[in-house]
Motif scaffolding. Structure first.
Motif, short mmCIF file in Angstrom:
data_model
loop_
_atom_site.label_atom_id
_atom_site.label_comp_id
_atom_site.label_asym_id
_atom_site.label_seq_id
_atom_site.Cartn_x
_atom_site.Cartn_y
_atom_site.Cartn_z
N VAL A 8 0.88 -1.17 0.00
CA VAL A 8 0.00 0.00 0.00
C VAL A 8 0.92 1.22 0.00
CG1 VAL A 8 -1.80 1.27 1.23
CG2 VAL A 8 -1.79 -1.24 1.30
N ALA A 9 0.97 1.91 -1.14
CA ALA A 9 1.85 3.08 -1.29
C ALA A 9 1.03 4.23 -1.87
CB ALA A 9 3.03 2.74 -2.19
N PRO A 10 0.30 4.96 -1.00
CA PRO A 10 -0.55 6.04 -1.50
C PRO A 10 0.27 7.19 -2.08
CG PRO A 10 -0.71 5.83 0.92
CD PRO A 10 0.25 4.80 0.42
N PRO A 11 -0.17 7.83 -3.12
CA PRO A 11 -1.33 7.48 -3.96
C PRO A 11 -0.91 6.78 -5.24
CG PRO A 11 -0.68 9.73 -4.45
CD PRO A 11 0.35 9.16 -3.48
N GLU A 12 0.08 5.89 -5.17
CA GLU A 12 0.67 5.34 -6.39
C GLU A 12 0.45 3.86 -6.64
OE1 GLU A 12 4.66 6.32 -5.53
OE2 GLU A 12 4.41 8.44 -6.03
N ARG A 13 0.27 3.05 -5.61
CA ARG A 13 0.31 1.61 -5.84
C ARG A 13 -0.43 0.83 -4.76
NH1 ARG A 13 3.74 -1.87 -8.68
NH2 ARG A 13 4.34 -3.76 -7.57
N LEU A 14 -1.15 -0.19 -5.22
CA LEU A 14 -1.79 -1.18 -4.34
C LEU A 14 -1.51 -2.56 -4.92
CD1 LEU A 14 -5.37 0.33 -3.90
CD2 LEU A 14 -3.71 -0.01 -2.07
N VAL A 15 -1.19 -3.50 -4.06
CA VAL A 15 -1.04 -4.90 -4.47
C VAL A 15 -1.79 -5.72 -3.43
CG1 VAL A 15 0.54 -6.80 -4.96
CG2 VAL A 15 1.23 -4.44 -5.49
N PHE A 16 -2.69 -6.58 -3.91
CA PHE A 16 -3.46 -7.39 -2.96
C PHE A 16 -3.80 -8.75 -3.56
CE2 PHE A 16 -6.21 -4.26 -5.06
CZ PHE A 16 -7.23 -5.02 -5.61
N SER A 17 -3.96 -9.71 -2.66
CA SER A 17 -4.42 -11.03 -3.09
C SER A 17 -5.91 -10.96 -3.37
CB SER A 17 -4.10 -12.08 -2.02
OG SER A 17 -4.78 -11.80 -0.82
N TRP A 18 -6.41 -11.96 -4.11
CA TRP A 18 -7.80 -11.97 -4.55
C TRP A 18 -8.31 -13.40 -4.52
CZ3 TRP A 18 -11.10 -8.25 -6.83
CH2 TRP A 18 -12.18 -8.75 -7.55
N ALA A 19 -9.38 -13.63 -3.78
CA ALA A 19 -9.98 -14.97 -3.76
C ALA A 19 -11.49 -14.86 -3.59
CB ALA A 19 -9.39 -15.80 -2.62
N TRP A 20 -12.20 -15.64 -4.35
CA TRP A 20 -13.65 -15.75 -4.20
C TRP A 20 -13.91 -16.71 -3.05
CZ3 TRP A 20 -16.65 -12.63 -7.11
CH2 TRP A 20 -16.07 -12.07 -8.25
N THR A 21 -14.93 -16.45 -2.23
CA THR A 21 -15.20 -17.32 -1.09
C THR A 21 -15.56 -18.73 -1.52
OG1 THR A 21 -16.86 -15.59 -0.73
CG2 THR A 21 -15.98 -16.62 1.20
N ASN A 22 -16.14 -18.87 -2.69
CA ASN A 22 -16.52 -20.21 -3.15
C ASN A 22 -15.34 -20.97 -3.76
OD1 ASN A 22 -16.35 -18.70 -5.49
ND2 ASN A 22 -18.21 -19.54 -6.40
N ALA A 23 -14.17 -20.34 -3.87
CA ALA A 23 -12.97 -21.01 -4.37
C ALA A 23 -11.72 -20.44 -3.68
CB ALA A 23 -12.87 -20.84 -5.89
#
Length: 145
Positions: free
Chosen positions: A76-91
């Motif tokens: 989290v580097a405001p206001p230039e960059r976001l990196v995050f994991s992503w998962a659907w609850t059903n998978a």
């Protein structure tokens, strides 16, 4: 031979300062106005935008179907960059990664979204459609640069 892991990259130019666009990604009340494909709306959004912080978004389709996405912020580097994991609850075993880079341009902000580490090409294709519509909605919110 190394297997190619599917990914997608989308770019938009938005008529708003990087800080305003960053807020649109990290403040639940703003994110709720644009996140998701056209046939959905945000029912719930919880965001803790710090390294190690989590997010959770519940979308509801026009048909009433509900979908929940969650993840953890790696950068989290405001206001230039976001990196995050992503998962659907059903998978939950299918974790991918989203990187959002915001670059100031004369007309506002260039947004580059990369979503990678997909399990297969079909998943990447479905996410391309969803992110395209989400970024269209974000661009509409601020105006195209």
């Amino acid at each position: 031979m190394t297997a190619v892991v599917p990914s997608l990259t989308l770019v938009r130019r938005i008529k708003a300062a990087p800080a305003a666009v960053f807020d649109a990604w990290t403040r639940p009340e703003i994110l709720a106005t644009w996140w998701g494909p056209h046939h959905t709306r945000v029912l719930e959004a919880e965001i803790d935008p710090r390294e190690g912080g989590r997010f959770r978004v519940v979308l509801v389709e026009d048909t009433g179907a509900r979908h929940e996405i969650s993840g953890t912020y790696a950068e989290v580097a405001p206001p230039e960059r976001l990196v995050f994991s992503w998962a659907w609850t059903n998978a939950p075993e299918r974790v991918s990664r989203v990187t959002v880079v915001l670059r100031q341009i004369a007309e506002g902000t260039e947004v580059t979204l990369t979503h990678d580490r997909f399990a297969d090409e079909g998943t990447a294709t479905r996410h391309r459609r969803g992110w395209t519509e989400s970024l269209d909605r974000l661009t509409t919110r601020f105006g195209a640069a």
